[in-house]
Design a protein around this motif. Structure first.
Motif, PDB file in Angstrom:
ATOM      1  N   ALA A   1     -10.002   1.403   8.669  1.00  0.00           N
ATOM      2  CA  ALA A   1     -11.460   1.425   8.555  1.00  0.00           C
ATOM      3  C   ALA A   1     -11.967   0.165   7.860  1.00  0.00           C
ATOM      4  N   ASP A   2     -11.285  -0.249   6.793  1.00  0.00           N
ATOM      5  CA  ASP A   2     -11.704  -1.437   6.049  1.00  0.00           C
ATOM      6  C   ASP A   2     -11.616  -2.695   6.911  1.00  0.00           C
TER       7      ASP A   2
ATOM      8  N   GLN B   1      -7.576   4.485   5.945  1.00  0.00           N
ATOM      9  CA  GLN B   1      -8.545   3.728   5.143  1.00  0.00           C
ATOM     10  C   GLN B   1      -8.431   2.233   5.398  1.00  0.00           C
TER      11      GLN B   1
ATOM     12  N   ALA C   1      -7.660  10.523   9.884  1.00  0.00           N
ATOM     13  CA  ALA C   1      -7.845  10.967   8.499  1.00  0.00           C
ATOM     14  C   ALA C   1      -6.504  10.944   7.778  1.00  0.00           C
ATOM     15  N   GLU C   2      -6.136  12.054   7.115  1.00  0.00           N
ATOM     16  CA  GLU C   2      -4.894  12.056   6.341  1.00  0.00           C
ATOM     17  C   GLU C   2      -3.671  12.407   7.177  1.00  0.00           C
TER      18      GLU C   2
ATOM     19  N   PRO D   1      -6.340   6.082  13.908  1.00  0.00           N
ATOM     20  CA  PRO D   1      -6.657   6.751  12.646  1.00  0.00           C
ATOM     21  C   PRO D   1      -7.044   8.214  12.826  1.00  0.00           C
TER      22      PRO D   1
ATOM     23  N   THR E   1      -3.517   8.912   4.904  1.00  0.00           N
ATOM     24  CA  THR E   1      -4.773   8.615   4.213  1.00  0.00           C
ATOM     25  C   THR E   1      -4.944   7.112   4.008  1.00  0.00           C
ATOM     26  N   LEU E   2      -3.894   6.458   3.501  1.00  0.00           N
ATOM     27  CA  LEU E   2      -3.970   5.030   3.223  1.00  0.00           C
ATOM     28  C   LEU E   2      -4.119   4.214   4.496  1.00  0.00           C
TER      29      LEU E   2
ATOM     30  N   SER F   1       0.808  -1.225   0.000  1.00  0.00           N
ATOM     31  CA  SER F   1       0.000   0.000   0.000  1.00  0.00           C
ATOM     32  C   SER F   1       0.838   1.270   0.000  1.00  0.00           C
TER      33      SER F   1
END
Length: 232
Positions: free
Chosen positions: A144-145, A141, A214-215, A212, A137-138, A128
Motif C-alpha cells: 500500500a505504501d 502495508q 490484509a493480514e 495484498p 500484515t506487513l 521488515s
C-alpha cells in the motif's frame, strides 16, 4: 469476504506482540487448508493461545466452505480434498497471465502460507520480517505504501530438504530455489523459465503471485506449463 483477525497487532514497533494474534492467524491458515472438518487444536500449555487458535481454525474452515479452500503448498500440506458437502472440489483456475512465447503460467492454484511470503517481504522491504505471524500484515502495508497491487516470485516447486546450515532465507532454507521478487509478471516468468531450462535435470518451477489480502497469508501458485511435481 474473508474473516479478519479479531486481535490487533502492536500499534508501534517494539511493543510486545499479542500472542493471540499469531495464534488466531495460525489456526485460520490451518482451517482454510484442511477440509472438510475443523482441524484439532494443538496441545499447548496456554489455554488462551489454544482458544485463539481454535477460533481462527473455525473462521478458516467457514471461509473455506464459503469462498474456497487453499493449499498449504510450501508448508507440506496435502492438496485439499473437500469431499461431499464441504464446499465443492478444489482445483486450479485460469491465472489470467500470458506470455507471448516461452513459458506458460495458465493455471492458478489458491494457496496459503507464510513461508514464501516471508521471502517476498524480505526482498521487497528488507528489515521488515519479524517472524511473529505478521508477514501478511506487513507485506500488505508495504504494498500500500509503495502503490503496488501485486508481486511475483519465481520458485522451485520441489524441495531438496532443509538446509543443514541455514542462511536466514526462509524459502531457500526449506530447500526451495527462488529468484528475485518482481512487480513484472513477464520478468519473473522468464527468470523461472530460464532456471528450469538451464539444467538437464527435470525441474518443476512456478510463480508465487501475491495480491495484498490484509493480514492473510494468501497467494496464488502458477506452475510453469501447468506441471506440478509427482505426488503433488
Amino acid at each position: 469476504m474473508a474473516q479478519h483477525n479479531p486481535y490487533r497487532p502492536p500499534a508501534r514497533p517494539g511493543e510486545p506482540m499479542p500472542f493471540r494474534f499469531s495464534a488466531w492467524q495460525s489456526g485460520y491458515d490451518a482451517g482454510i487448508a484442511t477440509p472438510p472438518d475443523v482441524p484439532a487444536t494443538p496441545l499447548v500449555r496456554n489455554p488462551d493461545y489454544a482458544r485463539a487458535w481454535a477460533q481462527g481454525a473455525e473462521a478458516g474452515n467457514a471461509d473455506g466452505r464459503r469462498e474456497g479452500w487453499r493449499w498449504a503448498y510450501f508448508d507440506g500440506g496435502v492438496r485439499p480434498d473437500p469431499g461431499a458437502g464441504a464446499g465443492g472440489p478444489y482445483g486450479p483456475g485460469d491465472s489470467g497471465e500470458r506470455l507471448p512465447q516461452g513459458a506458460h503460467y495458465a493455471q492458478s492454484w489458491p494457496c496459503v502460507g507464510e513461508l514464501p511470503l516471508r521471502t517476498v517481504l524480505a526482498q521487497f522491504a528488507p528489515g521488515s520480517d519479524d517472524a511473529n505471524g505478521l508477514t501478511g500484515t506487513l507485506l500488505a502495508q508495504v504494498c500500500a505504501d509503495k502503490g503496488v497491487d501485486r508481486l511475483y516470485l519465481p520458485v522451485g516447486l520441489s524441495s531438496s530438504g532443509p538446509d543443514p546450515q541455514p542462511t536466514g532465507d526462509p524459502l531457500a532454507d526449506a530447500g526451495h530455489w527462488h529468484g528475485a521478487v518482481s512487480e513484472s509478471f513477464a520478468e519473473a516468468g522468464e527468470e523461472a523459465f530460464q532456471w528450469v531450462t538451464s539444467s538437464r535435470i527435470p525441474r518443476h518451477v512456478g510463480l508465487v503471485r501475491y495480491v495484498p489480502a490484509a493480514e492473510h497469508h494468501f497467494f496464488d501458485l502458477l506452475p510453469e506449463g501447468s506441471r506440478l511435481p509427482p505426488g503433488r
